[in-house]
Design an enzyme around this catalytic site. Structure first.
Site, PDB file in Angstrom:
ATOM      1  N   LYS A 174      40.625  43.302  37.250  1.00  0.00           N
ATOM      2  CA  LYS A 174      41.301  42.702  38.403  1.00  0.00           C
ATOM      3  C   LYS A 174      40.841  43.324  39.716  1.00  0.00           C
ATOM      4  O   LYS A 174      40.782  42.642  40.739  1.00  0.00           O
ATOM      5  CB  LYS A 174      42.825  42.795  38.252  1.00  0.00           C
ATOM      6  CG  LYS A 174      43.370  41.848  37.204  1.00  0.00           C
ATOM      7  CD  LYS A 174      44.885  41.720  37.270  1.00  0.00           C
ATOM      8  CE  LYS A 174      45.386  40.701  36.243  1.00  0.00           C
ATOM      9  NZ  LYS A 174      46.854  40.653  36.159  1.00  0.00           N
ATOM     10  N   LYS A 197      37.040  34.421  27.264  1.00  0.00           N
ATOM     11  CA  LYS A 197      38.422  34.073  26.951  1.00  0.00           C
ATOM     12  C   LYS A 197      38.839  32.814  27.717  1.00  0.00           C
ATOM     13  O   LYS A 197      38.416  32.616  28.858  1.00  0.00           O
ATOM     14  CB  LYS A 197      39.299  35.259  27.384  1.00  0.00           C
ATOM     15  CG  LYS A 197      40.748  35.174  26.986  1.00  0.00           C
ATOM     16  CD  LYS A 197      41.518  36.353  27.570  1.00  0.00           C
ATOM     17  CE  LYS A 197      42.855  35.871  28.098  1.00  0.00           C
ATOM     18  NZ  LYS A 197      43.626  36.865  28.812  1.00  0.00           N
ATOM     19  N   LYS A 229      42.901  30.125  32.895  1.00  0.00           N
ATOM     20  CA  LYS A 229      43.077  29.078  33.893  1.00  0.00           C
ATOM     21  C   LYS A 229      42.544  29.512  35.253  1.00  0.00           C
ATOM     22  O   LYS A 229      42.554  28.729  36.201  1.00  0.00           O
ATOM     23  CB  LYS A 229      44.530  28.628  33.967  1.00  0.00           C
ATOM     24  CG  LYS A 229      45.481  29.669  34.423  1.00  0.00           C
ATOM     25  CD  LYS A 229      46.881  29.118  34.531  1.00  0.00           C
ATOM     26  CE  LYS A 229      47.829  30.244  34.834  1.00  0.00           C
ATOM     27  NZ  LYS A 229      48.830  30.488  33.840  1.00  0.00           N
TER      28      LYS A 229
END
Ligand code: TRP
Length: 335
Positions: free
Chosen positions: A117, A199, A202
């Site tokens: 992140k 993976k 969205k």
């Protein structure tokens, strides 16, 4: 709900970051429903966690309401389980501070999610993002949790929660139960339809690479039609050399409840178009009742508010019991 001493306590949570993908659903949420009958389950919408990335107030507000409706729509029963919104129980924030002091800087820095992140949003590497696993540990440890159903990507955080609990118990005497993670049998990891080595997510730029649990049947069919397979025209489960086909088989298994051998058998001598059609059918049928319940629930805000309120009361009661133990063990003078 009465706390049942024989049953194991289950805790898990989902961040309100929009409609989940079928990967989130298969990897974790489907398990939440299955565990309700045999366990003492506590589920939360992890709204505090979602502040670690940039989120507009209007979006957060909408997402929390929608995630609440979705939890109920997939089959979480507020009469059987405790269901609540994390920020409604202030003990989560309080215990996070305490657990921060039992988490080593080096441990938090090593978290894969933190590294990913941070790399993705270098302009907003906030301390909350770094501290995310302590908040997650607080969520779990507040309820003396035995089992934590999670997706594979959260296993590292669960391991850190265990380390923190053990460290606290070693210094202060038995205070927290040391929880165990529970991965789903199939579909621990659902891959992207467009790039089966990544993976399903969205946040991907390719909107056809993921299926959301509230997608329409037409959207679902279109996305599976475009799914990447391979040129070998043989349907078998082999994630190493056939990641796309294996991913479709995994999704099929998860939605039909068949094991992998039975799923492979359904496709003996069939082509990829047939596989994609069958996976679409299974997913559409599996999601149909969820979608129908969701539409009713989201229109009934008063009911959703009442569920949140009742859940927060039950969760608070239990959280307070753990916190009073924590304050006492640490030597805090209480009012
Ligand atoms: N971090 C989890 C996720 O993104 C959500 C979460 C927050 C959670 N608190 C938790 C999961 C406690 C399990 C237990 O998926």
């Amino acid at each position: 709900m009465e706390q049942n001493e024989q049953k194991k306590t289950v805790f898990s949570a989902v961040q309100p970051t929009g409609t989940p993908t079928i990967g989130n659903y298969i990897g974790a949420m489907k398990n939440f429903v299955a565990m309700q009958d045999e366990h003492d389950c506590i589920y939360a919408v992890a709204d505090l966690h979602s502040l670690t990335v940039d989120i507009a107030p209007a979006v957060l507000r909408k997402n929390v309401t929608e995630m609440t409706a979705l939890f109920l729509a997939i089959g979480i029963d507020p009469e059987k389980s405790v269901f609540f919104v994390q920020s409604h129980v202030h003990e989560h924030a309080e215990l996070t501070w305490i657990l921060n002091c039992y988490t080593q800087f080096g441990e938090a820095r090593r978290m894969t999610q933190f590294k990913e992140k941070s790399a993705k949003a270098p302009e907003n590497v906030n301390v909350g993002l770094f501290d995310y696993p302590s908040l997650m540990a607080a969520d779990i440890l507040l309820y003396q949790t035995d089992l934590v159903p999670i997706g594979k990507d959260q296993m590292q955080h669960l391991e850190l929660s265990r380390t923190i609990a053990e460290r606290f118990n070693n210094r202060n005497g038995a205070t927290f139960k040391v929880p165990e993670g529970v991965l789903p049998k199939y579909g621990k990891k659902i891959q992207s339809l467009g790039n089966p080595s990544a993976k399903m997510s969205k946040s991907s730029a390719d909107a056809n690479s993921y299926v959301l649990v509230l997608d329409t049947p037409e959207e679902i069919r279109r996305k599976f039609k475009r799914a990447v397979t391979d040129s070998d025209a043989c349907i078998r489960y082999d994630p190493e050399t056939k990641p796309g086909v294996s991913n479709l088989l995994t999704i099929y298994s998860a939605f039909t409840g068949k094991d992998m051998a039975a799923s492979e058998k359904d496709f003996g001598g069939k082509d990829y178009a047939y596989l994609k059609d069958s996976v679409s059918d299974a997913v559409i049928e599996g999601l149909r009742p969820i979608k129908e319940r969701y539409e009713k629930l989201i229109a009934d805000k008063a009911y959703l508010t009442a569920v949140m309120k009742k859940g927060a009361e039950s969760a608070s009661y239990r959280a307070r019991r753990t916190m009073s133990k924590v304050w006492r063990k640490l030597g805090f003078v209480r009012p």
